[in-house]
Design a protein around this motif. Structure first.
Motif, mmCIF file in Angstrom:
data_model
loop_
_atom_site.group_PDB
_atom_site.id
_atom_site.type_symbol
_atom_site.label_atom_id
_atom_site.label_comp_id
_atom_site.label_asym_id
_atom_site.label_seq_id
_atom_site.Cartn_x
_atom_site.Cartn_y
_atom_site.Cartn_z
ATOM 1 N N ASP A 187 -0.591 -5.426 -0.950
ATOM 2 C CA ASP A 187 0.642 -4.726 -1.300
ATOM 3 C C ASP A 187 0.858 -3.508 -0.391
ATOM 4 O OD1 ASP A 187 2.060 -2.493 -3.259
ATOM 5 O OD2 ASP A 187 2.796 -4.532 -3.596
ATOM 6 N N GLU A 188 2.083 -3.328 0.042
ATOM 7 C CA GLU A 188 2.390 -2.215 0.949
ATOM 8 C C GLU A 188 2.169 -0.857 0.284
ATOM 9 O OE1 GLU A 188 6.283 -2.623 2.489
ATOM 10 O OE2 GLU A 188 5.844 -4.442 3.648
ATOM 11 N N GLY A 189 2.193 -0.836 -1.048
ATOM 12 C CA GLY A 189 1.939 0.420 -1.740
ATOM 13 C C GLY A 189 0.554 0.964 -1.465
ATOM 14 N N GLN A 190 -0.407 0.085 -1.175
ATOM 15 C CA GLN A 190 -1.751 0.541 -0.831
ATOM 16 C C GLN A 190 -1.725 1.357 0.463
ATOM 17 O OE1 GLN A 190 -4.566 -0.134 -2.648
ATOM 18 N NE2 GLN A 190 -3.432 -1.271 -4.204
ATOM 19 N N THR A 191 -0.992 0.861 1.442
ATOM 20 C CA THR A 191 -0.877 1.585 2.713
ATOM 21 C C THR A 191 -0.127 2.894 2.530
ATOM 22 O OG1 THR A 191 -0.899 -0.518 3.912
ATOM 23 C CG2 THR A 191 -0.098 1.408 5.095
ATOM 24 N N GLU A 192 0.951 2.870 1.776
ATOM 25 C CA GLU A 192 1.726 4.086 1.551
ATOM 26 C C GLU A 192 0.914 5.137 0.814
ATOM 27 O OE1 GLU A 192 5.100 2.717 -0.568
ATOM 28 O OE2 GLU A 192 6.005 1.679 1.163
ATOM 29 N N ALA A 193 0.102 4.703 -0.149
ATOM 30 C CA ALA A 193 -0.734 5.657 -0.873
ATOM 31 C C ALA A 193 -1.791 6.274 0.034
ATOM 32 C CB ALA A 193 -1.403 4.965 -2.055
ATOM 33 N N ALA A 194 -2.360 5.448 0.921
ATOM 34 C CA ALA A 194 -3.357 5.966 1.851
ATOM 35 C C ALA A 194 -2.744 6.972 2.816
ATOM 36 C CB ALA A 194 -4.000 4.808 2.620
ATOM 37 N N HIS A 195 -1.546 6.659 3.297
ATOM 38 C CA HIS A 195 -0.869 7.602 4.192
ATOM 39 C C HIS A 195 -0.501 8.884 3.464
ATOM 40 C CE1 HIS A 195 0.458 4.119 7.057
ATOM 41 N NE2 HIS A 195 -0.817 4.412 7.143
ATOM 42 N N ALA A 196 -0.166 8.778 2.191
ATOM 43 C CA ALA A 196 0.165 9.978 1.417
ATOM 44 C C ALA A 196 -1.049 10.887 1.255
ATOM 45 C CB ALA A 196 0.713 9.576 0.048
ATOM 46 N N LEU A 197 -2.242 10.298 1.282
ATOM 47 C CA LEU A 197 -3.464 11.081 1.198
ATOM 48 C C LEU A 197 -3.898 11.638 2.541
ATOM 49 C CD1 LEU A 197 -5.532 8.852 -1.248
ATOM 50 C CD2 LEU A 197 -4.379 11.014 -1.762
ATOM 51 N N GLY A 198 -3.140 11.332 3.591
ATOM 52 C CA GLY A 198 -3.448 11.843 4.914
ATOM 53 C C GLY A 198 -4.348 10.966 5.751
ATOM 54 N N MET A 199 -4.565 9.722 5.359
ATOM 55 C CA MET A 199 -5.424 8.830 6.127
ATOM 56 C C MET A 199 -4.650 8.288 7.322
ATOM 57 S SD MET A 199 -7.396 6.704 3.098
ATOM 58 C CE MET A 199 -8.397 5.839 4.292
ATOM 59 N N PRO A 200 -5.253 8.264 8.511
ATOM 60 C CA PRO A 200 -4.561 7.707 9.680
ATOM 61 C C PRO A 200 -4.451 6.182 9.566
ATOM 62 C CG PRO A 200 -6.797 8.323 10.244
ATOM 63 C CD PRO A 200 -6.566 8.818 8.860
#
Length: 316
Positions: A187-200
């Protein structure tokens, strides 16, 4: 007014308060007879028996098959088959991950290069690719990488290197599509959540997306490896002494061509069976997070059936 007949689990019991004491009607379950299953089963068994009888009485020296199963040359070819299959699969998996990420990249250059790689290696037969690598010295006399490396092509393109490049690059194209499908299943939400946490992006792909995509990637990857074990027989054309070539050499020398083909078939079946079991348990491991209760393994089902049979015998 006639009494009402009630159905229940017990026989010869009173109907209950207010009833005339009419006993319960016994329910007898009569299984439906499937005559077609019996007929088809007998036909299949008869066909199998006929095939076994035909080969048992054919012009095949089975003693030679038995004696050559553990011939040192055959076992050496078997080891080479395992080595080239694992090495080519590892190369294909590494290339598949790289080109799958490139294919999903927003950079049009890397995406186009990945698409071109997949298009070419999936569109040409692996046998042709092996022959191209084997005859590369007809095009390039030297492999010159500048100050890094320089050598004659015939010295670089050994049978093992030809087999590795031919099988590995071809497998990389298929693995790229498998990995891409696995990545897109997350799910794309996993990527969006990781980016929201500052992960590259690279860390998100390595720590978040790929571990979840493995559940989708593992089953077709296992099938690809099983197929690789059989496809490795093609490298006999480039003088790599794997199982088929080793068996054929003995067969041509001893005049036992069919017998040695049976020997090779036996070991291919053994390899695919062993690695199929490994694939099954690997799939179970990566499915732990997706299913609450994993289905029982064949050994667990067998143990449950045996326990049920024992309880039935004790009850009798």
């Amino acid at each position: 007014m006639t009494d009402k007949i009630e159905k229940g689990p017990a026989d010869n019991q009173p109907a209950g308060p207010g009833a005339s004491g009419t006993p319960y009607e016994a329910i007898k379950a009569i299984p439906v007879r499937h005559y077609g299953r019996w007929v088809s089963g007998v036909v299949v068994i008869a066909l199998l028996a006929w095939i076994v009888y035909a080969f048992a009485n054919g012009n095949v020296i089975w003693a030679t098959v038995r004696d050559k199963l553990f011939d040192p040359a055959v076992l050496n070819g078997l080891g080479n088959t395992v080595i080239i299959s694992i090495s080519s699969m590892a190369l294909g998996l590494a290339l598949g991950i790289v080109f799958a990420v490139m294919r999903l990249s927003k950079n049009p250059v890397t995406s186009a290069v990945s698409w071109l790689y997949i298009w070419f290696f999936r569109g040409t037969p692996v046998y042709v690719q092996l022959l191209v690598w084997f005859n590369l010295s007809l095009i390039f006399q030297y492999i010159n990488l500048g100050p890094i490396y320089k050598n004659e092509t015939v010295d670089v393109m050994t049978p093992f290197m030809v087999a590795l490049l031919g099988l590995g690059l071809n497998e990389g194209a298929y693995m790229a599509e498998i990995v891409r499908a696995g990545i897109q299943s997350v799910d794309e939400g996993q990527t969006e959540a990781a980016h929201a946490l500052g992960m590259p992006q690279t860390k998100t792909m390595r720590r978040i997306v790929l571990p979840q995509a493995m559940r989708v990637i593992i089953p077709p990857t296992g099938n690809e490896f099983i197929n690789m074990l059989k496809t490795s027989s093609l490298v006999s054309a480039v003088q790599y002494t794997e199982l088929l070539r080793a068996s054929s050499n003995i067969g041509n020398t001893a005049g036992a061509i069919m017998e040695m083909l049976f020997v090779a078939s036996f070991w291919y079946l053994a390899l695919t069976s062993v690695f199929s079991v490994g694939q099954y348990y690997l799939e179970r491991r990566f499915a732990r997070g997706s299913t609450r209760n994993l289905p029982p393994t064949p050994f667990q089902r067998l143990r449950a059936n045996l326990n049920m049979f024992r309880r039935t015998e004790v009850a009798r």
